[in-house]
Scaffold this motif. Structure first.
Motif, PDB file in Angstrom:
ATOM      1  N   UNK A 298      28.149  -6.504 -17.152  1.00  0.00           N
ATOM      2  CA  UNK A 298      26.831  -6.698 -16.568  1.00  0.00           C
ATOM      3  C   UNK A 298      26.384  -8.139 -16.613  1.00  0.00           C
ATOM      4  N   UNK A 299      25.069  -8.332 -16.617  1.00  0.00           N
ATOM      5  CA  UNK A 299      24.469  -9.667 -16.615  1.00  0.00           C
ATOM      6  C   UNK A 299      24.956 -10.488 -17.806  1.00  0.00           C
TER       7      UNK A 299
ATOM      8  N   UNK B 132      16.712 -16.227 -15.655  1.00  0.00           N
ATOM      9  CA  UNK B 132      17.248 -14.873 -15.575  1.00  0.00           C
ATOM     10  C   UNK B 132      16.144 -13.864 -15.275  1.00  0.00           C
ATOM     11  N   UNK B 133      15.005 -13.993 -15.953  1.00  0.00           N
ATOM     12  CA  UNK B 133      13.903 -13.060 -15.727  1.00  0.00           C
ATOM     13  C   UNK B 133      13.371 -13.173 -14.299  1.00  0.00           C
ATOM     14  N   UNK B 134      13.280 -14.380 -13.791  1.00  0.00           N
ATOM     15  CA  UNK B 134      12.809 -14.566 -12.419  1.00  0.00           C
ATOM     16  C   UNK B 134      13.784 -13.973 -11.410  1.00  0.00           C
ATOM     17  N   UNK B 135      15.069 -14.107 -11.679  1.00  0.00           N
ATOM     18  CA  UNK B 135      16.090 -13.625 -10.755  1.00  0.00           C
ATOM     19  C   UNK B 135      16.203 -12.108 -10.773  1.00  0.00           C
ATOM     20  N   UNK B 136      16.133 -11.513 -11.972  1.00  0.00           N
ATOM     21  CA  UNK B 136      16.321 -10.071 -12.099  1.00  0.00           C
ATOM     22  C   UNK B 136      15.037  -9.279 -11.906  1.00  0.00           C
TER      23      UNK B 136
ATOM     24  N   UNK C  89      15.596  -4.921 -19.483  1.00  0.00           N
ATOM     25  CA  UNK C  89      16.761  -4.119 -19.886  1.00  0.00           C
ATOM     26  C   UNK C  89      17.829  -5.003 -20.524  1.00  0.00           C
ATOM     27  N   UNK C  90      18.045  -6.178 -19.939  1.00  0.00           N
ATOM     28  CA  UNK C  90      19.035  -7.106 -20.503  1.00  0.00           C
ATOM     29  C   UNK C  90      18.577  -7.585 -21.876  1.00  0.00           C
ATOM     30  N   UNK C  91      17.280  -7.870 -22.014  1.00  0.00           N
ATOM     31  CA  UNK C  91      16.769  -8.310 -23.314  1.00  0.00           C
ATOM     32  C   UNK C  91      16.911  -7.214 -24.365  1.00  0.00           C
TER      33      UNK C  91
END
Length: 199
Positions: free
Chosen positions: A117-118, A52-56, A63-65
């Motif tokens: 969202x994500x 997820x971190x690599x993609x976003x 922000x998602x975290x």
């Protein structure tokens, strides 16, 4: 008092043998101030966090975290949970009540599933026992088994051992038998149950 101190050191030595992989580390200082009370330990972590971190990217991923942390902390407070530690994509928490711990886990999964969202796919594992408390942290076999159980869970799943399932007898939870596994560092197999939370 010498014999009591000796027994405590012996017990601490046994507990140390269970600890590996950085899940927990027993204190190496003298045992003054250590005490054990019955608690339920909850471990959570985000499945696919690195991807997820690599993609976003760092900014959007963070922000998602933050949203994950906000939801988790608010839900812990609402169910009487105590945050022990976090590593951004994972939490360790404790509860004085088995029922409250499982209700919190269910509430967390529902909150993650209903957000926009994500997607947040979180796995969870719980265990109840008498972990050793020291310096605001928890140690020992109860904690390690909770972490091992979490590792058996898939995205969106809550897993508990048979002992916790027994403590929830008569409560309004639904379970699915997930069979047995032998946790790393333990001799005996543990039967797992999935807590079904989808309405």
């Amino acid at each position: 008092s010498y014999l009591v101190a000796g027994r405590i050191h012996e017990v601490m030595g046994i507990i140390n043998e269970f600890i590996d992989d950085g899940v927990a580390s027993a204190p190496v200082s003298a045992p003054q101030g250590l005490h054990a009370t019955v608690q339920t330990v909850l471990f959570t972590d985000i499945v696919g966090h690195t991807e997820m971190m690599q993609r976003l990217g760092d900014a959007k991923g963070r922000d998602v975290l933050r949203e994950h942390e906000r939801i988790t902390r608010e839900t812990l407070r609402a169910h009487g949970g105590t945050e022990i530690k976090t590593d951004g994509d994972s939490f360790m928490a404790s509860f004085g009540s088995v029922t409250s711990a499982v209700e919190c886990a269910v509430a967390l999964q529902r909150a993650f599933a209903s957000r926009d969202g994500e997607p947040l796919h979180v796995r969870m594992g719980l265990n109840a026992g008498e972990p050793i408390e020291d310096g605001g942290d928890l140690f020992g076999a109860t904690v390690i088994l909770a972490a091992r159980i979490k590792e058996q869970a898939g995205a969106g799943e809550i897993l508990i051992p048979e002992t916790v399932r027994g403590l929830l007898s008569g409560k309004q939870f639904l379970f699915s038998d997930r069979g047995e596994f032998v946790p790393k560092g333990f001799d005996d197999a543990v039967r797992l149950f999935e807590v079904r939370w989808h309405e």
